[in-house]
Design a protein around this motif. Sequence first.
Motif, short mmCIF file in Angstrom:
data_model
loop_
_atom_site.label_atom_id
_atom_site.label_comp_id
_atom_site.label_asym_id
_atom_site.label_seq_id
_atom_site.Cartn_x
_atom_site.Cartn_y
_atom_site.Cartn_z
N ALA A 1 -6.23 35.58 35.67
CA ALA A 1 -7.57 35.99 35.34
C ALA A 1 -8.61 35.67 36.33
O ALA A 1 -9.29 36.78 36.80
CB ALA A 1 -7.69 35.78 33.78
N ASN B 1 -10.49 38.00 38.92
CA ASN B 1 -11.96 37.98 39.33
C ASN B 1 -12.46 37.55 40.54
O ASN B 1 -13.30 38.12 41.47
CB ASN B 1 -12.61 36.84 38.46
N PHE C 1 -12.43 39.78 33.99
CA PHE C 1 -11.52 38.81 33.13
C PHE C 1 -12.24 37.72 32.54
O PHE C 1 -13.00 37.05 33.23
CB PHE C 1 -10.38 38.64 33.95
N ILE C 2 -11.65 37.38 31.26
CA ILE C 2 -12.28 36.28 30.87
C ILE C 2 -11.20 34.74 31.76
O ILE C 2 -10.09 34.76 31.41
CB ILE C 2 -11.81 35.71 29.55
N MET D 1 -7.92 32.86 30.16
CA MET D 1 -7.26 33.91 29.10
C MET D 1 -6.32 34.56 29.99
O MET D 1 -6.55 35.68 30.20
CB MET D 1 -8.15 34.71 28.44
N ASN D 2 -4.98 34.12 30.24
CA ASN D 2 -4.13 34.76 31.50
C ASN D 2 -3.34 35.85 30.85
O ASN D 2 -2.31 36.05 31.54
CB ASN D 2 -3.46 33.49 32.32
N GLU E 1 -4.72 39.94 29.75
CA GLU E 1 -5.91 40.31 30.29
C GLU E 1 -6.07 41.72 30.75
O GLU E 1 -7.11 42.20 31.14
CB GLU E 1 -6.17 39.05 31.42
N ASP E 2 -5.02 42.22 31.17
CA ASP E 2 -4.76 43.48 31.48
C ASP E 2 -5.32 44.45 30.42
O ASP E 2 -6.01 45.57 30.76
CB ASP E 2 -3.59 43.87 32.26
N THR F 1 2.02 36.54 36.45
CA THR F 1 2.15 37.22 35.10
C THR F 1 3.34 36.86 34.18
O THR F 1 3.75 37.72 33.08
CB THR F 1 1.90 38.73 35.27
N GLU G 1 -4.12 33.00 24.38
CA GLU G 1 -4.94 33.58 25.22
C GLU G 1 -4.65 35.18 24.86
O GLU G 1 -5.80 35.81 24.93
CB GLU G 1 -4.05 33.29 26.64
N ASN H 1 -8.17 37.91 24.10
CA ASN H 1 -8.10 39.06 24.73
C ASN H 1 -8.37 39.99 23.83
O ASN H 1 -9.01 41.30 24.03
CB ASN H 1 -7.28 39.22 25.84
#
Length: 273
Positions: free
Chosen positions: A79, A83, A179-180, A183-184, A187-188, A221, A231, A235
């Motif tokens: 995330a 960014n 993206f936060i 928080m991976n 996130e998409d 990912t 996470e 999201n």
Amino acid sequence: MRSKIISVIIPVYNAEKTLYKSIDSLINQSYPHLELIFINDCSQDDTLNILYQYEKKITENSKGLVIKIISHEENKGVAAARNTGLQNATGELIYYVDADDFIDEGAIELLVEKQQENDADIVGCSWYLSFNQNKRRMNQPPFNDSLEAIQQMLNGKMRWNLWLFMVKRSLYEDYNIRFIPGMNMGEDLMVIMKLFVHANKVAFVNDALYHYGQSNEDSLTKTYSEKHRREVTANLYEVEEYLHKSSFFKSIGDGISFLKLNIKLPLLISDKK
């Protein structure tokens, strides 16, 4: 076709085994005006050296192709890496490629052509699930407007992976979509939903252009941990709140509830506590 700079954001983490194929697919694109932004998220293998080798090669030989290599001083996750990519992007359109995947030679050109034909804020496509010896085409459903796309993502008919969409950078900037950090997972989903909420015109290319691989278990990912559920939940709640405030809320019915159930399904059928 008017020459637009396309910013391609590629987060990388311990990707030395797959990175060559991914980068080769980008530098061999039929569309030449690319800004390749690699975010090295504190890789522990030879990833960074590989990137520097390609940087030298591209700088010496390539016209219209720009490469940027940005390294995080500490591992921050996908995330934050994305960014960082957005903060350094200058192109008119944003596209994402994962470091263990690759795209067809004409992928960017086809997406840009469709975008220009329709002055689209978002252009989607289909994809391949790629294995070592073969591949399987995975078809995305077409969509005519943002509401239809959102509904299809909510009901599980359409995938929301960022590499399935090329998006105007102005959508990110005008509506402060990011993206936060931390928080991976999921996130998409969160970001693409927000982008579709604000997209006035959308388009779809009925071709499979992206090859999603299964080889790098350490990639950003595919790294699962105990934080995974938290996470995804963060999201998902962000999506729910954003849609609730949007003009689409009355039209999506029980879509959010179905999305929650769909995302929980792998957890419900797992034998892991």
